[in-house]
Design a protein around this motif. Structure first.
Motif, PDB file in Angstrom:
ATOM      1  N   TYR B  83     -24.125  80.045   5.580  1.00  0.00           N
ATOM      2  CA  TYR B  83     -24.109  79.097   6.691  1.00  0.00           C
ATOM      3  C   TYR B  83     -23.024  78.047   6.475  1.00  0.00           C
ATOM      4  CZ  TYR B  83     -28.395  80.934   8.685  1.00  0.00           C
ATOM      5  OH  TYR B  83     -29.327  81.746   9.282  1.00  0.00           O
ATOM      6  N   THR B 111     -25.090  92.274   8.915  1.00  0.00           N
ATOM      7  CA  THR B 111     -26.492  91.900   9.151  1.00  0.00           C
ATOM      8  C   THR B 111     -27.043  90.866   8.176  1.00  0.00           C
ATOM      9  OG1 THR B 111     -27.404  93.511   7.624  1.00  0.00           O
ATOM     10  CG2 THR B 111     -26.926  94.290   9.824  1.00  0.00           C
ATOM     11  N   GLY B 113     -27.202  91.678   5.128  1.00  0.00           N
ATOM     12  CA  GLY B 113     -27.402  92.582   4.004  1.00  0.00           C
ATOM     13  C   GLY B 113     -28.680  92.301   3.250  1.00  0.00           C
ATOM     14  N   MET B 114     -28.584  92.340   1.937  1.00  0.00           N
ATOM     15  CA  MET B 114     -29.787  92.121   1.135  1.00  0.00           C
ATOM     16  C   MET B 114     -30.130  90.637   1.028  1.00  0.00           C
ATOM     17  SD  MET B 114     -28.430  92.711  -2.702  1.00  0.00           S
ATOM     18  CE  MET B 114     -27.111  91.754  -3.402  1.00  0.00           C
ATOM     19  N   ARG B 116     -31.719  88.115   2.481  1.00  0.00           N
ATOM     20  CA  ARG B 116     -32.671  87.550   3.442  1.00  0.00           C
ATOM     21  C   ARG B 116     -33.034  86.181   2.917  1.00  0.00           C
ATOM     22  NH1 ARG B 116     -31.486  90.450   7.490  1.00  0.00           N
ATOM     23  NH2 ARG B 116     -31.491  92.645   7.028  1.00  0.00           N
ATOM     24  N   SER B 117     -32.176  85.220   3.147  1.00  0.00           N
ATOM     25  CA  SER B 117     -32.273  83.973   2.408  1.00  0.00           C
ATOM     26  C   SER B 117     -31.949  82.793   3.310  1.00  0.00           C
ATOM     27  CB  SER B 117     -31.305  84.037   1.227  1.00  0.00           C
ATOM     28  OG  SER B 117     -31.026  82.754   0.753  1.00  0.00           O
ATOM     29  N   TYR B 118     -32.348  81.619   2.853  1.00  0.00           N
ATOM     30  CA  TYR B 118     -32.135  80.402   3.633  1.00  0.00           C
ATOM     31  C   TYR B 118     -30.671  80.067   3.796  1.00  0.00           C
ATOM     32  CZ  TYR B 118     -31.254  78.254  -0.913  1.00  0.00           C
ATOM     33  OH  TYR B 118     -30.742  77.966  -2.134  1.00  0.00           O
ATOM     34  N   SER B 119     -29.808  80.616   2.943  1.00  0.00           N
ATOM     35  CA  SER B 119     -28.426  80.151   2.906  1.00  0.00           C
ATOM     36  C   SER B 119     -27.452  81.101   3.582  1.00  0.00           C
ATOM     37  CB  SER B 119     -28.003  79.950   1.455  1.00  0.00           C
ATOM     38  OG  SER B 119     -28.118  81.171   0.761  1.00  0.00           O
ATOM     39  N   LEU B 121     -26.022  83.556   6.659  1.00  0.00           N
ATOM     40  CA  LEU B 121     -25.989  83.911   8.073  1.00  0.00           C
ATOM     41  C   LEU B 121     -26.341  85.386   8.211  1.00  0.00           C
ATOM     42  CD1 LEU B 121     -25.095  82.893  10.951  1.00  0.00           C
ATOM     43  CD2 LEU B 121     -22.883  83.876  10.426  1.00  0.00           C
ATOM     44  N   GLN B 122     -27.286  85.704   9.118  1.00  0.00           N
ATOM     45  CA  GLN B 122     -27.778  87.078   9.220  1.00  0.00           C
ATOM     46  C   GLN B 122     -26.886  87.895  10.145  1.00  0.00           C
ATOM     47  OE1 GLN B 122     -30.575  88.080   7.272  1.00  0.00           O
ATOM     48  NE2 GLN B 122     -29.956  86.148   6.360  1.00  0.00           N
TER      49      GLN B 122
END
Lengths: 194, 185
Positions: B83, B111, B113-114, B116-119, B121-122
């Motif tokens: 982000y 996407t 990727g692996m 899946r975190s707060y930091s 961008l998806q």
């Protein structure tokens, strides 16, 4: 050449009741400092008199649900005597503040900023206590145990935004122990019933 | 053994080639895509390998990596977009001159990727339009080159003349196309 245990005993002789008895685990010696307000004095003595001229690391621990909530860990090393010593001190959540050791080792500057950024522990007397990884204005402390891994939504216009991440249904969700490779492989699981 | 003659034969056709202007311009365009290497993580290592001699991205006219957005046509987002970096990626995209394309290289750029975190961008398509997604973690250089060839196909299908500012002005449309510099007489 002194051993870490001898140096720990010397530290205890100087500060007495403030320092707990050294514990040894897998060859590493650790001490608890009872009063976090004195941590800078202890560190200054360890550097000045005991030759611990290198702060390897400074880290914060979140003992979520226990009191005191925060533990700050200092990893000390002496380049001359090659001894390693670990200091620990605990701070309550209400206080969340302790003196900086960046006046002792300058490398503590960025370590303390990181601990502040991710856990929200403040270091009094720090010359520049800003966030170091997240951006100024980010409203949360993301390494706290009560912060969800997926994150929370936030918005600072022209700086950054965050949205919580999907933790299921993405292309890298793996089913452990699946029947065949196609089942085990990390892949999109969106639309699954379970 | 008889060999098949493909393409332009100067002995038969002389010095003249007949084609449509649009087709010629699109052909120029698709064979000189200058990338903006937005290298953010390990995908950038594969991007560098694609530029080196074994894989040789120069075969497709893309060897001119431009580190200035003003001079580049396609942004290759190679790696994890945090982000904190997202604003920078968006700004660099906005600084690129039209026409411009975006390739999301690898799982993270496509996407998240692996991570899946707060930091993280998806997926970079949350902030900028993406033309080609390339699978892989990281994708091999062949995958990148295949993605770039897909982009070339896409570019070759896009009309060139209709999008030019001069075209809209000749048609009497006083309003110039978006992001185009005003033409001087």
């Amino acid at each position: 050449m002194p051993t870490p245990l001898e140096l720990a005993v010397k530290l205890r002789e100087r500060f007495g009741e403030l320092i707990s008895a050294p514990t040894e685990f897998r060859g590493e010696v650790a001490l608890d400092v009872c009063d976090p307000e004195r941590i800078a004095d202890v560190c200054a003595f360890a550097k000045g008199q005991l030759g611990f001229d290198f702060l390897l690391d400074l880290s914060g621990v979140d003992n979520y649900g226990a009191d005191p909530r925060w533990t700050v860990v200092y990893e000390l090393f002496g380049l001359a005597h090659r001894c390693h010593l670990r200091l620990r001190t605990s701070v309550s959540e209400e206080k969340s503040e302790l003196p900086t050791v960046s006046t002792v080792w300058r490398t503590a500057n960025w370590h303390e900023r990181e601990a502040y950024d991710l856990l929200g522990i403040r270091f009094r007397g720090h010359p520049d206590l800003r966030r170091i990884l997240m951006w100024e204005g980010y409203p949360y402390f993301p390494l706290r145990k009560d912060f969800p891994l997926a994150g929370k939504s936030s918005e600072i216009p022209e700086v950054a935004f965050t949205r919580s991440a999907p933790l299921e249904g993405g292309p890298f969700v793996t089913t452990a122990g699946g029947a065949d490779t196609a089942d085990r492989e990390p892949r999109a699981r969106a639309g699954r019933e379970d | 053994m008889q060999t098949l003659e493909l393409g332009y034969n100067s002995k038969i056709e002389g010095d003249v080639v007949f084609t449509r202007l649009d087709a010629a311009l699109a052909w120029f365009r698709q064979n000189s895509l200058w990338p903006m290497p937005m290298g953010l993580a390990c995908c950038a290592i594969e991007l560098m390998a694609s530029g080196a001699s074994r894989f040789d991205i120069a075969r497709f006219g893309m060897e001119v990596m431009r580190f200035s957005p003003r001079q580049s046509d396609v942004m290759i987002v190679a790696g994890t977009v945090t982000y904190k970096m997202a604003t920078v990626v968006r700004r660099i995209y906005e600084q690129m001159a039209e026409p411009k394309w975006v390739v999301a290289m690898g799982a993270c750029a496509s996407t998240g990727g692996m991570y899946r975190s707060y930091s993280v961008l998806q997926g970079v398509d949350r902030i900028i339009p993406v033309d080609v997604y390339i699978a892989g973690c990281p994708p091999r250089p062949e995958a990148l080159l295949d993605g770039m060839m897909q982009l070339q196909k896409k570019v070759s299908r896009q009309p060139v003349v209709a999008g030019l500012t001069i075209t809209s002005m000749l048609k009497g449309n006083s309003k110039p196309a978006l992001n185009a510099a005003p033409a001087t007489a």
